[in-house]
Design a protein around this motif. Sequence first.
Motif, PDB file in Angstrom:
ATOM      1  N   ALA A   1       1.083  -1.363   0.006  1.00  0.00           N
ATOM      2  CA  ALA A   1       0.066  -0.020   0.223  1.00  0.00           C
ATOM      3  C   ALA A   1       0.732   1.334  -0.317  1.00  0.00           C
ATOM      4  O   ALA A   1       1.654   1.268   0.801  1.00  0.00           O
ATOM      5  N   ASN A   2       1.082   2.147  -0.740  1.00  0.00           N
ATOM      6  CA  ASN A   2       1.098   3.517  -0.701  1.00  0.00           C
ATOM      7  C   ASN A   2       1.008   4.505  -0.954  1.00  0.00           C
ATOM      8  O   ASN A   2       0.192   4.931  -0.448  1.00  0.00           O
ATOM      9  N   ASN A   3       2.037   5.095  -0.371  1.00  0.00           N
ATOM     10  CA  ASN A   3       0.877   6.670   0.121  1.00  0.00           C
ATOM     11  C   ASN A   3       0.238   6.723   0.954  1.00  0.00           C
ATOM     12  O   ASN A   3      -0.943   7.793   1.359  1.00  0.00           O
ATOM     13  N   CYS A   4       0.574   6.075   2.022  1.00  0.00           N
ATOM     14  CA  CYS A   4      -0.988   6.038   2.963  1.00  0.00           C
ATOM     15  C   CYS A   4      -0.283   6.939   4.646  1.00  0.00           C
ATOM     16  O   CYS A   4       0.859   7.459   4.280  1.00  0.00           O
ATOM     17  N   VAL A   5      -0.781   7.343   5.519  1.00  0.00           N
ATOM     18  CA  VAL A   5      -0.561   7.616   6.643  1.00  0.00           C
ATOM     19  C   VAL A   5      -0.990   7.357   7.850  1.00  0.00           C
ATOM     20  O   VAL A   5      -2.703   6.693   8.073  1.00  0.00           O
ATOM     21  N   ILE A   6      -0.471   7.307   8.757  1.00  0.00           N
ATOM     22  CA  ILE A   6      -0.714   6.861  10.057  1.00  0.00           C
ATOM     23  C   ILE A   6      -0.257   7.575  10.992  1.00  0.00           C
ATOM     24  O   ILE A   6       0.777   8.112  11.448  1.00  0.00           O
ATOM     25  N   ARG A   7      -1.164   8.911  11.711  1.00  0.00           N
ATOM     26  CA  ARG A   7      -0.748   9.448  12.472  1.00  0.00           C
ATOM     27  C   ARG A   7      -1.918   9.635  13.876  1.00  0.00           C
ATOM     28  O   ARG A   7      -2.458   8.703  14.075  1.00  0.00           O
ATOM     29  N   ASN A   8      -0.908  10.456  15.149  1.00  0.00           N
ATOM     30  CA  ASN A   8      -1.674  10.108  16.595  1.00  0.00           C
ATOM     31  C   ASN A   8      -2.579   9.054  16.999  1.00  0.00           C
ATOM     32  O   ASN A   8      -3.568   8.732  17.272  1.00  0.00           O
ATOM     33  N   CYS A   9      -1.597   7.781  16.220  1.00  0.00           N
ATOM     34  CA  CYS A   9      -2.485   6.074  16.944  1.00  0.00           C
ATOM     35  C   CYS A   9      -2.191   6.243  18.284  1.00  0.00           C
ATOM     36  O   CYS A   9      -0.103   6.694  18.165  1.00  0.00           O
ATOM     37  N   THR A  10      -2.315   4.749  18.537  1.00  0.00           N
ATOM     38  CA  THR A  10      -1.689   5.105  20.091  1.00  0.00           C
ATOM     39  C   THR A  10      -1.651   3.087  19.698  1.00  0.00           C
ATOM     40  O   THR A  10      -2.765   2.620  19.861  1.00  0.00           O
ATOM     41  N   CYS A  11      -1.009   2.562  20.187  1.00  0.00           N
ATOM     42  CA  CYS A  11      -0.318   1.148  20.425  1.00  0.00           C
ATOM     43  C   CYS A  11       0.618   0.411  21.254  1.00  0.00           C
ATOM     44  O   CYS A  11       1.758   0.430  21.292  1.00  0.00           O
ATOM     45  N   ASP A  12      -0.414  -0.114  21.643  1.00  0.00           N
ATOM     46  CA  ASP A  12       0.288  -0.749  23.311  1.00  0.00           C
ATOM     47  C   ASP A  12       0.125  -2.435  23.594  1.00  0.00           C
ATOM     48  O   ASP A  12      -1.305  -2.464  23.851  1.00  0.00           O
ATOM     49  N   GLY A  13       1.347  -3.334  24.357  1.00  0.00           N
ATOM     50  CA  GLY A  13       0.934  -4.338  24.480  1.00  0.00           C
ATOM     51  C   GLY A  13       0.683  -4.940  22.593  1.00  0.00           C
ATOM     52  O   GLY A  13      -0.206  -6.612  23.711  1.00  0.00           O
ATOM     53  N   ASN A  14       1.529  -5.216  22.090  1.00  0.00           N
ATOM     54  CA  ASN A  14       0.747  -5.614  20.500  1.00  0.00           C
ATOM     55  C   ASN A  14       1.531  -7.158  20.521  1.00  0.00           C
ATOM     56  O   ASN A  14       2.137  -7.457  21.165  1.00  0.00           O
ATOM     57  N   ALA A  15       0.621  -8.346  20.723  1.00  0.00           N
ATOM     58  CA  ALA A  15       1.495  -9.273  20.434  1.00  0.00           C
ATOM     59  C   ALA A  15       2.956  -9.457  19.153  1.00  0.00           C
ATOM     60  O   ALA A  15       4.168  -9.870  19.788  1.00  0.00           O
ATOM     61  N   GLU A  16       2.590  -8.378  18.093  1.00  0.00           N
ATOM     62  CA  GLU A  16       4.411  -8.023  17.651  1.00  0.00           C
ATOM     63  C   GLU A  16       5.100  -7.249  17.720  1.00  0.00           C
ATOM     64  O   GLU A  16       6.099  -7.159  18.331  1.00  0.00           O
ATOM     65  N   ARG A  17       3.919  -6.253  16.677  1.00  0.00           N
ATOM     66  CA  ARG A  17       4.962  -4.447  16.761  1.00  0.00           C
ATOM     67  C   ARG A  17       3.437  -3.692  17.056  1.00  0.00           C
ATOM     68  O   ARG A  17       2.334  -3.822  17.649  1.00  0.00           O
ATOM     69  N   GLY A  18       4.299  -1.920  17.315  1.00  0.00           N
ATOM     70  CA  GLY A  18       2.889  -1.082  17.074  1.00  0.00           C
ATOM     71  C   GLY A  18       2.828  -0.933  16.030  1.00  0.00           C
ATOM     72  O   GLY A  18       0.871  -1.343  15.360  1.00  0.00           O
TER      73      GLY A  18
END
Length: 640
Positions: free
Chosen positions: A135-152
């Motif tokens: 997926a190109n030209n995508c944006v991930i902003r202002n998110c919180t990712c905690d305690g996930n099994a693999e990665r944030g």
Amino acid sequence: MKHLKLLLAICLVSIVLQFAKATDYYVSNGGNDSNSGLSLSSAFLTLEHASDIVIAGDNVFVADGNYVGFDHRGASGTAGSPITFKALGNNVRIVQSGPVRDDGINIEGTDFIVIDGFISNNMPGSGNGIRVVLANNCVIRNCTCDGNAERGIFTGFTDDILIENNVCTNAIDEHGIYVSNSSDRPIIRYNTCYGNNNIGIHMNADASIGGDGIISDAKVYNNIIYNNGGGAGINMDGLQNPVVYNNLIYNNHYSQGIALFQQDGAIVTNGAKIFNNTIVVPSDGRWGILLKNGANQNTEIYNNIIINQHAWRGCIAAESTSQLSCDYNILNDKMSASGDGSTISLSAWQALGFDGNSQLANGESFIFVAPGADYQLLPTGQAVDAGTNLVSSLVMDDLLGVARPNGSGFDIGAYELVTSFASPLLDVRLLLEGPLNVGNATMYDSLRRFGILPLLDPYSGTFTPSDPSILNTLPIVDWVWVELRDADFPTTQIASQAALLLTNGSVISVDGLPIDFGISPGNYFLFVKHRNHLAVMSPQPLSFVGGQTTVFDFSAQNSFQGTGAGSMEVATGVWALYMGDGQEDPSGYDISVNDKLLWNTQNGNFLKYLNGDFNMDGDINGLDNILLSPNFGVFSGVPK
């Protein structure tokens, strides 16, 4: 009659175009997937349902609550019309994996998607908080990712991805942020990564999976990375020409601060620019910056503070030093020209032709405000004004947005010392189309003359003139709302206030003076909105210098356009804000059927301060509707 039919036809076409431009959908815990989804009162229940029906340009607004995740593999957005999933509040939580994978949010095989403001924690199995692949030209902003099994956050084969202003913590297996495969031109900025089992920010071009195995032109800046568990604070495998600056990297265990190498990538990371980072390696860490053989090629290391508390490992270890440039750093007396496993003194390193202007570090308590907690610079510390301007083409401000240099020279490290200063002032001028007299480029002040201007501003309801008599003594057209926004993240508001617009276009504070936000010197976008005109923003960030006045005239040039309209050129070289945006929408600034409906509900009012009075003469009548029609369908590219 012919003219009336033509006007009606134009209005009808404009309405059709407006609805074709984008659809705003809503999701809430009280919704139902059989609803229309076109308002909060008729919202969908699930994110997956919204994901299934969106097309380019659509927005999905999500109310606070707990949600099942979603898997978007359908329509793509476009450069001018991305598909946006946006949290409306601060508590939109993904509490269960999506329908296909263990991830909270999965974007796959679809381009130009924006994910904004979600909390995605504790995904099980092999789950990432947020996953974006193919997926190109995508944006991930202002998110919180905690305690996930693999990665944030995990991405793969994602050219031109933007990952900004996220908090990625306590990943159980791997990393806070992981950009993988041949993902060219990624930007990773303003993120915080801590407590992850492995690396804070990991980039791996991984040639075995396909593509060219190279990540080209990565930009990694203004991140805070600490208390991670292994590998490096920033790990770079198979990168070409990355730039890494203004990062604060400390207390990462069993880790390098920054590592440049080749393991899975097609090449060894090389051509790096590593500027103005603050790196503090704990006693159980490894090297401050490690360059495996070949990583030295065309790599530059300037203006970094590198402190290493390890018993013998030190600041910079290079297996080879050909074409390596490093200088103006603050370092311990532990370096290596043969890689990990041996050290030489700083003076021996300098004898090899490196770091001739660098300094041997004093104790941390003589450099930082509060080592371990606050790594800003002490006024009397050795880093102040001791750097080089060789970094100036990239490093224009610091980790907090303070303009560089702030003193007689660049400071070393991620922070620029803010010395005492007088606040910068703002002198801004603009014209509104509605009350404009185009002949002399001034505006009518009918609302003031009729005595219907409110004492409280109509935006926040908190600003009022310190001397109310100025509403009678000064030629005030109306209230406006003025903001300064972050130079790199223009949706982030730094300072704001209501102000007063005069007939000649000057904007003054409620005290009748130039606007004083009380902010630090720096570079900021200037944003102005009016209650029934289209908002504008300066085309580029403006420089604000302490004790000086920054002048900007919106009426003399077009404003920021982005993917939409800027300002209207009402005469040659004269620009005004488009009239007609009286009903502000959550998705952005536009002149739409909602503004037409607003006029319908307010038509017939006289001597009232209402947004449907588009020409601002105190009378809402058919003329306002006629003047509104040519602007129907105009929308601003200014970010909301």
